[in-house]
Design an enzyme around this catalytic site. Structure first.
Site, PDB file in Angstrom:
ATOM      1  CG  ASP A  14     -40.107  36.922  51.192  1.00 42.85           C
ATOM      2  OD1 ASP A  14     -41.296  36.741  50.914  1.00 42.85           O
ATOM      3  OD2 ASP A  14     -39.420  36.125  51.845  1.00 42.85           O
ATOM      4  CE  LYS A  17     -41.731  36.969  43.737  1.00 44.17           C
ATOM      5  NZ  LYS A  17     -40.836  36.928  44.889  1.00 44.17           N
ATOM      6  N   GLY A  41     -46.546  35.229  49.127  1.00 43.02           N
ATOM      7  CA  GLY A  41     -47.195  36.336  49.813  1.00 43.02           C
ATOM      8  C   GLY A  41     -46.797  37.613  49.106  1.00 43.02           C
ATOM      9  CG  HIS A  42     -46.816  38.161  45.396  1.00 47.17           C
ATOM     10  ND1 HIS A  42     -47.106  37.581  44.192  1.00 47.17           N
ATOM     11  CD2 HIS A  42     -45.631  37.644  45.783  1.00 47.17           C
ATOM     12  CE1 HIS A  42     -46.127  36.733  43.877  1.00 47.17           C
ATOM     13  NE2 HIS A  42     -45.227  36.757  44.826  1.00 47.17           N
ATOM     14  CD  GLN A 225     -42.965  30.306  46.043  1.00 45.57           C
ATOM     15  OE1 GLN A 225     -43.063  29.785  44.948  1.00 45.57           O
ATOM     16  NE2 GLN A 225     -44.007  30.634  46.754  1.00 45.57           N
TER      17      GLN A 225
END
Ligand code: IMP
Length: 431
Positions: A14, A17, A41-42, A225
């Protein structure tokens, strides 16, 4: 030219990225995921519109950029369908841009059931996984039971392997977790139906990446991650089940180590973590609450509140070495606006009262470490969206400069908000 560039998280994920990959994507030919699955989750914000990607590489919104999912990724065809549907509904021709390794191990619905059943049964000992089946899918990969995406091309072979795997999963679900068995026929037919939709995406990613390299094209390798969630180097057992470090690129998509030209680490201006496990600089006071609120620190995949704390130089020293990081992007500096003072953890006091400047190797020892802080003055001004170094308040510049000094590595970009353009470029990582 710097051709092959790795972008990875340096903390517990988080770090932002997705935004940076998306920002650099205009200048690359391809973006590659090499580990993890739809646990990631991007979040990308473009023109105020928010898109959250879990599995598809962050380059997908760009015309002319190919997106590869390498063999190191565990692939849920269900999750892929959901994400591709959403992208297509938003007018993004995702399938024209997406290529998937034939060697990706599949995540089946039974992997998800097992992940969730285990976490439930562990109670207070739970890891706090995303419940997406990631751990069980990687277990089956190393146990040589997994079914690969490309196997689905051969109905007879794949069906036998799928049935044998589901039989094993049902044994665990029923005998170990006291749950009902799942219907194998439904899963088998479901996987073949999904494969029909994505069969054209199935390819040899390693070969294609090699061809891109020989053609002189630039490629971004997008980590998911963060380093401290790496199954080998992270805060084990409170980790994910893949190699999130730079070494994961070689095994996760087939690019040799000498063909990597730059490693760009993404680091938040403070620290967050989701799920259980040690976190020496965690804040339990109003400052922690303020960081969570200003930084919108809620998981993009699960919506869980993230734990927040001060910047930790000690583990960052190790992270920089583990990944051979060339440069850093410091994100969310603006979240620190308005604090009277800031703390930076420069050493730990270990369980024997000894000062250490590198994290201890075992979980128990790490858990016992207490942070030793250096205090820096805060700033009052609003830095959201600042794009010029000189427009930052003096104390904000001093904070970034002090961190650069302590870490001994270039800070290439400082990010000052979720928008794609909210960046201060100090050194162009693409050269
Ligand atoms: P898993 O990857 O779902 O098995 O979860 C293992 C650990 O990794 C848990 O602490 C999760 O919260 C954490 N994790 C997995 N994916 C992410 C991510 O994208 N960001 C932050 N933490 C993650």
């Amino acid at each position: 030219m710097k051709q092959n560039i790795i972008i990875l998280g340096t903390q517990w994920g988080d770090e932002g990225k997705g935004k940076i990959v998306d920002y650099l994507t205009d200048r690359v030919r391809a973006v590659v995921r090499f580990q993890g699955g739809h646990n990631a989750g991007h979040t990308l914000v473009i023109g105020g519109e928010k898109t959250v990607l879990h599995l598809v590489p962050s380059g997908v919104l760009h015309d002319g950029v190919s997106c590869y999912i390498g063999n190191g990724v565990v692939l849920s065809l269900d999750a892929l369908r959901t994400e591709v549907d959403q992208l297509e509904e938003a007018g993004v021709p995702a399938l024209d841009r997406l290529f998937i390794s034939e060697s990706c191990p599949l995540i089946l619905p039974t992997h998800i059931a097992l992940d969730q059943a285990r976490e439930r049964d562990k109670g207070g000992e739970a890891i706090g996984t995303t419940g997406r089946g990631i751990g069980p899918a990687y277990e089956d990969k190393v146990a040589r039971r997994a079914v690969h995406f490309g196997d689905l091309n051969d109905r007879e072979y794949a069906e036998a392997r799928l049935r044998s795997l589901i039989e094993w999963h049902n044994f665990l679900l029923v005998e170990r977790h006291g749950q009902d068995a799942v219907d194998a026929d439904e899963i088998v037919e479901g996987q073949f139906a999904l494969f029909e939709r994505f069969a054209a995406q199935c390819t040899d990613v390693a070969r294609e990446l090699n061809a891109l390299r020989l053609a002189g094209e630039r490629v971004l390798f997008e980590g998911a991650q963060g380093t401290l969630l790496d199954v080998d180097h992270g805060t084990y057992p409170f980790v994910t089940s893949s190699n999130t470090t730079a070494g994961g690129v070689g095994s996760g998509c087939g690019v040799g180590p000498r063909h990597i030209d730059y490693v760009l680490g993404i680091v938040k201006a403070y620290t967050t973590r989701v799920g259980a496990g040690p976190f020496p600089t965690e804040l339990f006071d109003n400052v922690g609450v303020r960081l969570a609120e200003r930084g919108h620190e809620f998981g993009a995949t699960t919506g869980r509140a993230r734990r927040c704390g001060w910047f930790d130089v000690v583990f960052m020293r190790q992270v920089i070495a583990l990944n051979s990081i060339d440069g850093l992007v410091m994100t969310k500096l603006d979240v620190l606006d308005g604090l009277d003072e800031l703390k930076v953890c420069v050493a730990y006091e270990d369980s024997n009262g000894k000062e250490v400047d590198w994290p201890p190797g075992t979980q128990q020892a790490f858990q016992a470490c207490k942070p030793i802080y250096e205090t820096l003055p805060g700033w009052d001004a609003d830095t959201v969206g600042v794009t010029n170094w000189d427009d930052l308040p003096d104390n904000a510049r001093a904070y970034v400069e002090r961190l650069r000094e302590l870490l001994g590595v270039s800070i290439d970009i400082v990010s000052t908000g979720p928008e794609r353009t909210a960046n201060i470029i100090l050194n162009d990582p693409l050269g």
